[in-house]
Design a protein around this motif. Structure first.
Motif, PDB file in Angstrom:
ATOM      1  N   GLY A 177      86.179  26.228  16.802  1.00  0.00           N
ATOM      2  CA  GLY A 177      86.214  24.768  16.770  1.00  0.00           C
ATOM      3  C   GLY A 177      87.483  24.210  16.162  1.00  0.00           C
ATOM      4  O   GLY A 177      87.500  23.074  15.692  1.00  0.00           O
ATOM      5  N   THR A 187      83.220  26.258   5.439  1.00  0.00           N
ATOM      6  CA  THR A 187      81.919  26.050   6.070  1.00  0.00           C
ATOM      7  C   THR A 187      81.823  24.613   6.581  1.00  0.00           C
ATOM      8  O   THR A 187      82.660  23.760   6.235  1.00  0.00           O
ATOM      9  N   GLU A 188      80.790  24.340   7.371  1.00  0.00           N
ATOM     10  CA  GLU A 188      80.569  22.962   7.855  1.00  0.00           C
ATOM     11  C   GLU A 188      80.496  22.000   6.678  1.00  0.00           C
ATOM     12  O   GLU A 188      81.054  20.912   6.722  1.00  0.00           O
ATOM     13  N   GLU A 189      79.808  22.423   5.629  1.00  0.00           N
ATOM     14  CA  GLU A 189      79.666  21.578   4.441  1.00  0.00           C
ATOM     15  C   GLU A 189      81.033  21.261   3.826  1.00  0.00           C
ATOM     16  O   GLU A 189      81.322  20.112   3.474  1.00  0.00           O
ATOM     17  N   ARG A 190      81.883  22.271   3.721  1.00  0.00           N
ATOM     18  CA  ARG A 190      83.217  22.049   3.140  1.00  0.00           C
ATOM     19  C   ARG A 190      84.078  21.186   4.059  1.00  0.00           C
ATOM     20  O   ARG A 190      84.808  20.315   3.595  1.00  0.00           O
ATOM     21  N   LYS A 191      84.013  21.448   5.374  1.00  0.00           N
ATOM     22  CA  LYS A 191      84.789  20.621   6.315  1.00  0.00           C
ATOM     23  C   LYS A 191      84.336  19.161   6.217  1.00  0.00           C
ATOM     24  O   LYS A 191      85.170  18.255   6.198  1.00  0.00           O
ATOM     25  N   ASN A 192      83.026  18.961   6.132  1.00  0.00           N
ATOM     26  CA  ASN A 192      82.510  17.591   6.012  1.00  0.00           C
ATOM     27  C   ASN A 192      82.973  16.929   4.722  1.00  0.00           C
ATOM     28  O   ASN A 192      83.246  15.732   4.701  1.00  0.00           O
ATOM     29  N   GLN A 193      83.074  17.704   3.655  1.00  0.00           N
ATOM     30  CA  GLN A 193      83.583  17.177   2.387  1.00  0.00           C
ATOM     31  C   GLN A 193      85.010  16.643   2.577  1.00  0.00           C
ATOM     32  O   GLN A 193      85.351  15.572   2.059  1.00  0.00           O
ATOM     33  N   SER A 213      86.704  30.721   8.329  1.00  0.00           N
ATOM     34  CA  SER A 213      85.249  30.763   8.162  1.00  0.00           C
ATOM     35  C   SER A 213      84.809  30.426   6.736  1.00  0.00           C
ATOM     36  O   SER A 213      83.660  30.072   6.508  1.00  0.00           O
TER      37      SER A 213
END
Length: 178
Positions: free
Chosen positions: A157, A105-111, A102
Protein backbone atom coordinates in the motif's frame (compact mmCIF):
# COMPACT_ATOMS: atom_id res chain seq x y z
CA UNK A 1 17.72 -18.78 -1.81
CA UNK A 2 18.49 -19.23 1.87
CA UNK A 3 16.31 -17.57 4.46
CA UNK A 4 18.19 -14.83 6.29
CA UNK A 5 17.30 -14.06 9.87
CA UNK A 6 17.51 -10.43 10.91
CA UNK A 7 17.52 -9.49 14.57
CA UNK A 8 18.91 -5.97 14.42
CA UNK A 9 16.11 -3.50 15.05
CA UNK A 10 18.49 -0.74 16.03
CA UNK A 11 18.54 2.53 14.09
CA UNK A 12 21.03 5.39 14.01
CA UNK A 13 21.79 8.74 12.45
CA UNK A 14 24.59 11.26 12.75
CA UNK A 15 23.43 12.50 16.16
CA UNK A 16 22.06 9.31 17.76
CA UNK A 17 23.12 5.67 17.88
CA UNK A 18 21.16 2.62 19.05
CA UNK A 19 17.67 4.08 18.59
CA UNK A 20 14.74 1.72 19.03
CA UNK A 21 11.95 1.75 16.49
CA UNK A 22 9.76 3.47 19.12
CA UNK A 23 12.32 6.26 19.36
CA UNK A 24 12.42 6.58 15.55
CA UNK A 25 8.63 6.80 15.44
CA UNK A 26 8.60 9.45 18.19
CA UNK A 27 11.14 11.53 16.22
CA UNK A 28 8.89 11.35 13.14
CA UNK A 29 5.80 12.37 15.14
CA UNK A 30 7.71 15.26 16.74
CA UNK A 31 9.04 16.41 13.35
CA UNK A 32 5.54 16.40 11.81
CA UNK A 33 3.90 18.14 14.79
CA UNK A 34 6.29 21.08 14.35
CA UNK A 35 4.32 22.03 11.21
CA UNK A 36 0.96 20.21 10.85
CA UNK A 37 0.31 22.22 7.66
CA UNK A 38 3.31 20.68 5.89
CA UNK A 39 3.56 18.40 2.87
CA UNK A 40 5.15 15.23 4.20
CA UNK A 41 6.75 12.28 2.44
CA UNK A 42 7.65 9.28 4.58
CA UNK A 43 10.19 7.37 2.48
CA UNK A 44 11.95 4.04 2.89
CA UNK A 45 14.71 2.48 0.83
CA UNK A 46 17.56 -0.01 1.06
CA UNK A 47 20.88 -0.23 -0.76
CA UNK A 48 23.69 -2.77 -0.49
CA UNK A 49 27.38 -3.09 -1.19
CA UNK A 50 29.33 -6.32 -1.60
CA UNK A 51 32.63 -6.21 0.29
CA UNK A 52 35.42 -8.82 0.38
CA UNK A 53 33.89 -11.12 3.01
CA UNK A 54 30.43 -9.68 3.64
CA UNK A 55 27.56 -7.70 2.15
CA UNK A 56 26.37 -4.55 3.90
CA UNK A 57 22.72 -3.48 3.66
CA UNK A 58 21.54 -0.04 4.73
CA UNK A 59 17.84 0.80 5.04
CA UNK A 60 17.01 4.49 5.23
CA UNK A 61 13.93 6.06 6.77
CA UNK A 62 13.37 9.70 5.78
CA UNK A 63 10.52 11.99 6.77
CA UNK A 64 10.66 15.04 4.51
CA UNK A 65 8.69 18.25 4.90
CA UNK A 66 8.84 19.46 1.33
CA UNK A 67 10.99 22.59 1.00
CA UNK A 68 11.41 22.68 4.78
CA UNK A 69 13.89 19.98 5.78
CA UNK A 70 13.93 16.36 6.78
CA UNK A 71 14.75 13.95 9.57
CA UNK A 72 16.37 10.63 8.72
CA UNK A 73 17.97 7.52 10.15
CA UNK A 74 19.38 4.21 8.96
CA UNK A 75 19.38 0.57 9.94
CA UNK A 76 22.49 -1.47 9.10
CA UNK A 77 22.49 -5.21 8.42
CA UNK A 78 25.62 -7.19 7.57
CA UNK A 79 25.34 -10.57 5.88
CA UNK A 80 28.59 -12.52 6.48
CA UNK A 81 29.13 -13.52 2.85
CA UNK A 82 29.52 -11.96 -0.58
CA UNK A 83 26.05 -11.83 -2.15
CA UNK A 84 27.02 -11.75 -5.80
CA UNK A 85 23.68 -12.87 -7.27
CA UNK A 86 22.00 -9.60 -8.33
CA UNK A 87 18.42 -10.89 -8.03
CA UNK A 88 19.07 -12.25 -4.52
CA UNK A 89 20.58 -8.94 -3.43
CA UNK A 90 17.82 -6.75 -4.95
CA UNK A 91 15.18 -9.05 -3.49
CA UNK A 92 16.79 -8.90 -0.03
CA UNK A 93 17.03 -5.10 -0.26
CA UNK A 94 13.30 -5.05 -0.97
CA UNK A 95 12.65 -7.48 1.91
CA UNK A 96 14.54 -5.24 4.34
CA UNK A 97 12.54 -2.22 3.14
CA UNK A 98 9.31 -4.21 3.54
CA UNK A 99 10.33 -5.21 7.05
CA UNK A 100 10.81 -1.60 8.17
CA UNK A 101 7.62 -0.48 6.39
CA UNK A 102 5.71 -3.22 8.24
CA UNK A 103 6.76 -1.69 11.57
CA UNK A 104 4.49 1.21 10.61
CA UNK A 105 1.26 -0.56 11.52
CA UNK A 106 -2.14 0.82 10.46
CA UNK A 107 -2.42 2.35 13.92
CA UNK A 108 0.94 4.13 13.57
CA UNK A 109 0.18 5.31 10.02
CA UNK A 110 -3.14 6.69 11.24
CA UNK A 111 -1.33 8.50 14.05
CA UNK A 112 0.82 10.26 11.42
CA UNK A 113 -2.15 10.95 9.13
CA UNK A 114 -4.07 12.44 12.09
CA UNK A 115 -1.35 15.08 12.48
CA UNK A 116 -2.00 16.56 9.01
CA UNK A 117 -5.67 15.55 8.58
CA UNK A 118 -7.16 18.72 10.15
CA UNK A 119 -5.06 20.76 7.69
CA UNK A 120 -5.71 18.88 4.44
CA UNK A 121 -7.93 21.69 3.15
CA UNK A 122 -5.13 24.15 3.90
CA UNK A 123 -2.81 22.16 1.64
CA UNK A 124 -1.25 19.69 4.10
CA UNK A 125 -0.42 16.22 2.75
CA UNK A 126 1.15 12.91 3.72
CA UNK A 127 2.43 10.16 1.42
CA UNK A 128 4.40 6.97 2.00
CA UNK A 129 6.96 5.85 -0.58
CA UNK A 130 9.13 2.77 -1.03
CA UNK A 131 12.35 3.62 -2.84
CA UNK A 132 13.87 0.73 -4.77
CA UNK A 133 17.47 0.89 -5.98
CA UNK A 134 16.63 -0.29 -9.50
CA UNK A 135 16.05 1.37 -12.82
CA UNK A 136 14.13 0.64 -15.99
CA UNK A 137 16.67 2.15 -18.37
CA UNK A 138 17.80 -0.06 -21.23
CA UNK A 139 21.38 -0.17 -19.92
CA UNK A 140 20.38 -0.90 -16.31
CA UNK A 141 21.07 -4.52 -15.27
CA UNK A 142 18.24 -4.34 -12.70
CA UNK A 143 15.48 -3.47 -15.21
CA UNK A 144 14.32 -7.11 -15.38
CA UNK A 145 13.38 -6.92 -11.66
CA UNK A 146 11.36 -3.67 -11.83
CA UNK A 147 7.88 -5.21 -12.17
CA UNK A 148 8.49 -7.73 -9.38
CA UNK A 149 9.88 -5.22 -6.86
CA UNK A 150 7.34 -2.49 -7.73
CA UNK A 151 4.51 -5.03 -7.19
CA UNK A 152 5.95 -5.89 -3.78
CA UNK A 153 5.91 -2.22 -2.72
CA UNK A 154 2.39 -1.74 -4.09
CA UNK A 155 1.20 -4.80 -2.13
CA UNK A 156 2.17 -2.93 1.05
CA UNK A 157 0.00 0.00 0.00
CA UNK A 158 2.92 2.36 -0.52
CA UNK A 159 3.97 4.25 -3.61
CA UNK A 160 6.98 2.61 -5.30
CA UNK A 161 9.76 4.81 -6.69
CA UNK A 162 12.59 3.61 -8.94
CA UNK A 163 15.66 5.42 -10.28
CA UNK A 164 16.00 8.34 -10.78
CA UNK A 165 13.28 9.03 -8.15
CA UNK A 166 14.43 6.49 -5.53
CA UNK A 167 16.91 8.77 -3.79
CA UNK A 168 16.48 7.30 -0.29
CA UNK A 169 17.91 4.01 -1.60
CA UNK A 170 20.24 5.23 -4.34
CA UNK A 171 21.67 8.28 -2.52
CA UNK A 172 20.97 8.38 1.24
CA UNK A 173 21.33 4.65 2.05
CA UNK A 174 24.07 4.23 -0.56
CA UNK A 175 26.30 6.71 1.28
CA UNK A 176 26.48 4.34 4.29
CA UNK A 177 27.10 1.08 2.40
CA UNK A 178 30.76 1.84 1.62
Amino acid sequence: MSKLKVYNYSFQNLSQKQMSFESVFEHIVHFMKQDPNGNYRLMFGTDSQVHSYYTKFITGIVIQRESKGAWACIRKIVVPRKMTNLHERISYETTLTEEVVSMFTEERKNQLIDIVLPNIYKGASFTIEGHIDIGSGQRNRTRIFVNEMVARMESLGIEPKIKPDSFVASCYANRYTK
